[in-house]
Structure formats: C-alpha cells, structure tokens
Motif scaffolding. Structure first.
Motif, PDB file in Angstrom:
ATOM      1  N   TYR A 239      -0.395   0.046   5.286  1.00 31.41           N
ATOM      2  CA  TYR A 239       0.667  -0.894   4.917  1.00 31.41           C
ATOM      3  C   TYR A 239       0.802  -0.902   3.399  1.00 31.41           C
ATOM      4  N   LEU A 240       2.056  -0.950   2.931  1.00 28.42           N
ATOM      5  CA  LEU A 240       2.328  -1.055   1.495  1.00 28.42           C
ATOM      6  C   LEU A 240       2.443  -2.526   1.117  1.00 28.42           C
ATOM      7  N   PHE A 241       1.379  -3.066   0.546  1.00 27.75           N
ATOM      8  CA  PHE A 241       1.425  -4.421   0.009  1.00 27.75           C
ATOM      9  C   PHE A 241       1.950  -4.322  -1.408  1.00 27.75           C
ATOM     10  N   LYS A 242       3.161  -4.885  -1.607  1.00 28.02           N
ATOM     11  CA  LYS A 242       3.885  -4.664  -2.853  1.00 28.02           C
ATOM     12  C   LYS A 242       3.998  -3.148  -3.023  1.00 28.02           C
ATOM     13  N   GLY A 259      -9.141  -2.919   4.853  1.00 26.28           N
ATOM     14  CA  GLY A 259      -9.040  -3.642   3.587  1.00 26.28           C
ATOM     15  C   GLY A 259      -9.195  -2.772   2.362  1.00 26.28           C
ATOM     16  N   THR A 260      -9.464  -1.482   2.565  1.00 30.48           N
ATOM     17  CA  THR A 260      -9.603  -0.602   1.404  1.00 30.48           C
ATOM     18  C   THR A 260      -8.234  -0.143   0.914  1.00 30.48           C
ATOM     19  N   LYS A 261      -8.163   0.120  -0.390  1.00 28.62           N
ATOM     20  CA  LYS A 261      -6.937   0.621  -1.002  1.00 28.62           C
ATOM     21  C   LYS A 261      -7.009   2.133  -1.072  1.00 28.62           C
ATOM     22  N   LYS A 290       9.632   1.575   2.525  1.00 23.64           N
ATOM     23  CA  LYS A 290       8.396   0.779   2.518  1.00 23.64           C
ATOM     24  C   LYS A 290       7.927   0.481   3.939  1.00 23.64           C
ATOM     25  N   TRP A 291       8.884   0.408   4.854  1.00 23.73           N
ATOM     26  CA  TRP A 291       8.547   0.174   6.269  1.00 23.73           C
ATOM     27  C   TRP A 291       8.044   1.450   6.931  1.00 23.73           C
ATOM     28  N   LEU A 530       4.616  -9.897  -0.109  1.00 28.52           N
ATOM     29  CA  LEU A 530       3.283 -10.134   0.463  1.00 28.52           C
ATOM     30  C   LEU A 530       2.228  -9.290  -0.238  1.00 28.52           C
ATOM     31  N   SER A 531       1.134  -9.912  -0.651  1.00 35.20           N
ATOM     32  CA  SER A 531       0.002  -9.181  -1.225  1.00 35.20           C
ATOM     33  C   SER A 531      -1.083  -9.001  -0.173  1.00 35.20           C
TER      34      SER A 531
END
Length: 553
Positions: A239-242, A259-261, A290-291, A530-531
C-alpha cells in the motif's frame, strides 16, 4: 359540472396510482428474474403508455427470455421507434430472429449490434442463443476471429496483436484522445517485428503497455491469472501511504514483514521500480496509479518485466519501524486471492495493532452499502462500496431507508464514504442522488460530506460528479481515481490465440459542467491523506477532519 369534474379527477388519480403500482410490480419481477410475470406486466404497461421506450424495451427483453420471439421482435422494433438505444435492442432482435429461424434478419441485426460497439465478436461467437445461426455464411463473416490453424507461436501472437488493434479502433469511443496516432502505430509496428525475439511474458507486457498508452483506466489488458501464462503473486499486500510503499498485510508465515517500508527491490530503488512498473498500467490519472500500482507489485511477473527480479523470485530491501534495514527474498505462489479485494484475506496478518477493533471505513468493506448512527457526534455515517443492487435490497430501497432514518433522528450531518467504491452500474446512482437533493435537512453546506479517494472510480466517479454538480456536499480525503469527464464502460474482449482478456472504453462520460472541464480529478475540499502510523492505530484522518470541521462551526 363540478361534480363531473371531481369524478373525472378521481378517475385520473386512480388510473395513475394503478399504473405506478403496476410499474413497481414490473420492476420487482424484472429484478427477481421472474420473466413470465414481468413480461405480462410490461405488456400491460405498453398498453397504458405506448410512447415510453423503456416499457417496450423491457417487454422485448422479457419476451425474449420467455422465448416469445414474435412479441420480442414487435416490441423491439416499437422500442426503437420510440427512441430506445440500438445497442441492447439490436442484440435482442438478432436473437429473436434466430429463434424463428430468419437468419438473414438475425445477421442484419447482429451486424448493427457489432457496429454499435456493444459486444466484441468473441463473446457473440460463444452465445448459446445465437448457436443456431453459427453455421450461416453471414455469421461466419461477422465473427471471423479464429487463430491461425498453423499453431505457429509467432503467427498466433501477431494474429492477437492485429485483432486487438482492430478492436481498439472499432470499439473505443475516441482512441486517440491522449496518445498521438503515429506514436500508437509505431509502437504496434515495433512490437510486431519484435515478437520472435521476445518471451511470452515480454509480449504480454508489451500488450499491456500498448493498452496503457491510450490513457484511460477502462482500456486495459487484464493480467492473466491462469493457464500457461498465468501470473503469480507474493503473499504480501502493498500500500502507498502518502508516497511511501509499505507492506500493509501478509500471510502468517511472513508476519515479520508487516509494517515494513519498501526501500528497493533488486538493483532498483522503490521510486525506480514504481516508475518502470507504471509503463504497463492503464489509468485515468495519478491517483488511480496510487490504487493500482501496489496491486500490480503483488504480481511477481511485474518484477521480471521491470528488471527488478526474475519470474518467480525477488529480493526486497526493507526498513522496519525501528529503522533497521534488511533484505528478504520472496518467492512466488499461484494467485490464491482476488487481487482487486479492498483488503487482505481475514487470516492474513495486518499492520493494524488491534485485531479487536477497526475504523468504520475498514469494518465492512465488502458490504455494498450500509450505515451507522454515531450517537456522540449525531452523525450518520454511510459507506457505499459498490454501485450494484444487493439481492435482498436494491440501492433505491436502501436510499429510501437511509433518508427515512435521517428524517426521524437528530442528525447534525451525513457522511457518505465512497473512497473504496470502484464502480458498477451508473444508472443506479440516480435514486441516491435524488434522495440527497430532496433532503433540506442534509443538502445544506456543512451538513453533507463525501469521502473520496484513490479508488473512487468509474460509476462511483460519476456519482462524485453528480454530487458536485447537484448537491452542497463537501469533499474530504484524496483526489478521485478518475476525471469528471472520462472515457469508460467495460467493453470486454478475449484474444483468440492467447486467451488474454481485457476491456476497451466504449463511452464518453461528461460529469463536469462542460466538455472543456479538463481537471484530472475531483479534488477534496478538506485534504486528509492516510499515513502508515494512522492506519496502524486505526485512525481515519478523513472522518477526523469532518468532526473537526463540525466542532469548529
């Protein structure tokens, strides 16, 4: 005289009530697929009002369903005379003439249907009702899409390419609305020459890229999910958070990655990977990307196409919440879930810290529509996730129930959440919009909010445009996934050699106030992105922004 006038008025009113009751009954029977009774009801309606094209169209359709072919033909022709659309009726007439073995007339109407661009030839060829027509010369001429008999791989792919290009030219409402005709032609010719040198996966990638060149989200080649060329998937959800890519969920065996980036994959940074991947992705605008980009990155074949991995494996560079950077090699699995699902499977591990609670917007995402009264805030929250009727309750019935509830409660505001709604049947929106317009209690600035986002697409985009033009809503969240004026409608096809499937935009939807409205999206009045931290703590910045606005008034 007054008495006579009064009697006449009573008669007219009684007639109108009876007609409305009959129409409600016919619509219920039609929705329930009770074709015999629906046909009887629509026949009565055509006698009460012979000028209504909808009555004749529905009577033609239900007569076809009950194999009353002569009546279907009579009703279909009358529907056209009263102004009904040729697209569905031409197919009804083709099937009805087939039913009475008038093949020349059937072929005539079938040709009209195909010229109208409603149905691709491959779907017509597989139609059970038209099977009796299949042996005729007229039918073979119309539906000539068979792959080369030689089974030569290069010839087969070239036949698919030629077929696809012809479909795009004939079916698309305006193929060159974004891409230059010469650029499109050059890309096709280049691929045609390169086919012998490319792997099947690379050819599929180039087909996807050619579709993406057109520049709209409904003209798309679907990644294949089965067969020899079926795509594989990693057991993680991105998921792209921001603007940062995270692993939002994963299968239990990969729970340590949640939860890892994502810092990079293979030799590519995340930004480079995303840029390369987006060459293959059809879209209306950057927020649709982004979706769909995180969805595409779940397919292992995308990494092979971008050079970030091999066909069924890729090495990820990840950063944990404490800043630790590490590498993890992920292996591909056959696709086991619907990639278009709004959230990961229930048995997967989520980034959210609490498994006991969830935000309203994540609590029931597969339910087409539902609402809840928030007692503390005196706000009605309504989530609308798909523009389709439920079997047990139509959208029109739901909208009526929703506003009946609003009218009988103390309500400060209505929140309509369409951020997860990627479309459906455009023509169902009207009932909901009308209820909003009628409501003096809600349709006032500061009392009606619509949450939009990266998945607000297609029929949901048209709903957002209707709300912008006809109501006093305040938009909250992210920009929409489409433009107010866009090319859409899924006109699906199947390629004869490879079996690859996709869709082509066959309609132009003008949701903006004019045809010159060139906005890439409807922008939110209150921005609420959303972050990762907010999501993991079950916070909803969009709803929080609405509550803050209400409390400031």
């Amino acid at each position: 005289m007054k008495r006579l006038t009064f009697i006449c008025l009573l008669f007219v009113c009684s007639f109108c009530v009876d007609a409305q009751h009959l129409l409600d009954q016919a619509q219920e029977q039609f929705q329930a697929k009770n074709w015999i009774d629906a046909a009887k009801s629509y026949e009565k309606l055509t006698k009460l009002n012979s000028y209504n094209p909808e009555f004749w169209s529905k009577y033609a359709y239900t007569s076809l369903k009950t194999e009353n072919f002569q009546e279907a033909i009579r009703a279909g022709l009358r529907a056209l005379e009263t102004g009904a659309s040729k697209k569905p009726l031409s197919l009804i007439l083709a099937k009805s003439y087939t039913g009475i073995q008038q093949n020349s007339q059937a072929a005539k109407w079938l040709k009209i249907h195909m010229e109208e661009g409603k149905t691709a030839p491959d779907r017509i060829a597989g139609d059970a009702v038209l099977a009796a027509l299949a042996g005729s010369p007229e039918f073979k001429e119309l539906v000539n899409f068979e792959a080369p008999e030689s089974q030569d791989r290069d010839e087969g792919w070239r036949a698919d390419l030629d077929y696809l290009v012809e479909l795009m030219k004939s079916r698309h409402k305006n193929l060159y609305h974004t891409v230059q005709q010469q650029d499109f032609k050059s890309a096709v010719l280049q691929l045609r020459k390169q086919i012998p040198e490319l792997s099947d996966l690379e050819i599929i990638g180039e087909f996807m890229a050619i579709m993406a060149m057109v520049g709209d989200g409904h003209t798309v080649l679907y990644p294949p999910f089965e067969g020899a060329n079926g795509f594989h998937a990693f057991a993680v959800e991105f998921y792209l958070f921001k603007d940062e890519l995270y692993i939002r969920a994963a299968a239990p065996e990969l729970a340590h990655l949640v939860g890892t980036k994502v810092i990079g994959v293979g030799q590519l940074s995340t930004a480079e990977l995303i840029s390369k991947a987006q060459r293959y992705l059809s879209r209306d605008n950057d927020f649709q990307l982004k979706w769909i980009t995180p969805i595409a990155l779940s397919f292992t074949e995308i990494y092979a196409l971008t050079g970030a991995g091999i066909a069924k494996r890729a090495e990820f560079v990840l950063e944990s919440a404490d800043g630790t950077v590490f590498k993890e090699t992920l292996n591909a699995l056959p696709l086991m879930r619907d990639p278009m699902s709004r959230f990961a499977p229930e048995h997967w591990v989520e980034i959210r810290k609490s498994e006991e609670t969830s935000s309203l917007w994540t609590s029931d995402p597969e339910n087409f529509y539902w609402y809840k009264y928030l007692e503390e805030q005196k706000v009605v929250y309504c989530q609308f996730n798909q523009v389709r009727n439920k079997p047990e309750q139509s959208l029109a019935e739901f909208a009526k129930e929703l506003f009946s509830f609003v009218d009988t409660r103390e309500v400060r505001a209505l929140v309509l959440d369409i951020r997860l709604n990627n479309g459906g049947n455009n023509f169902l929106n009207k009932a909901l919009v009308q209820q909003i317009i009628r409501s003096e209690k809600i349709n006032t600035h500061g009392k009606f909010f619509t949450i939009i986002g990266r998945r607000t697409f297609s029929a949901a985009m048209n709903l957002a445009s209707d709300l912008e033009q006809q109501t006093n809503t305040i938009f909250v969240g992210e920009p929409t996934a489409s433009r107010p004026n866009f090319y859409g409608e899924d006109d699906e096809f199947s390629l004869p050699y490879s079996g690859l499937r996709g869709s082509i935009s066959s309609r132009y939807w003008q949701g903006g106030s004019t045809s010159e409205d060139n906005r890439p999206w409807i922008a939110p009045d209150l921005v609420a992105e959303l972050s990762a931290e907010e999501y993991s703590n079950d916070r909803d910045p969009a709803l929080e922004a609405i509550f803050e606005y209400l409390n400031s008034q």
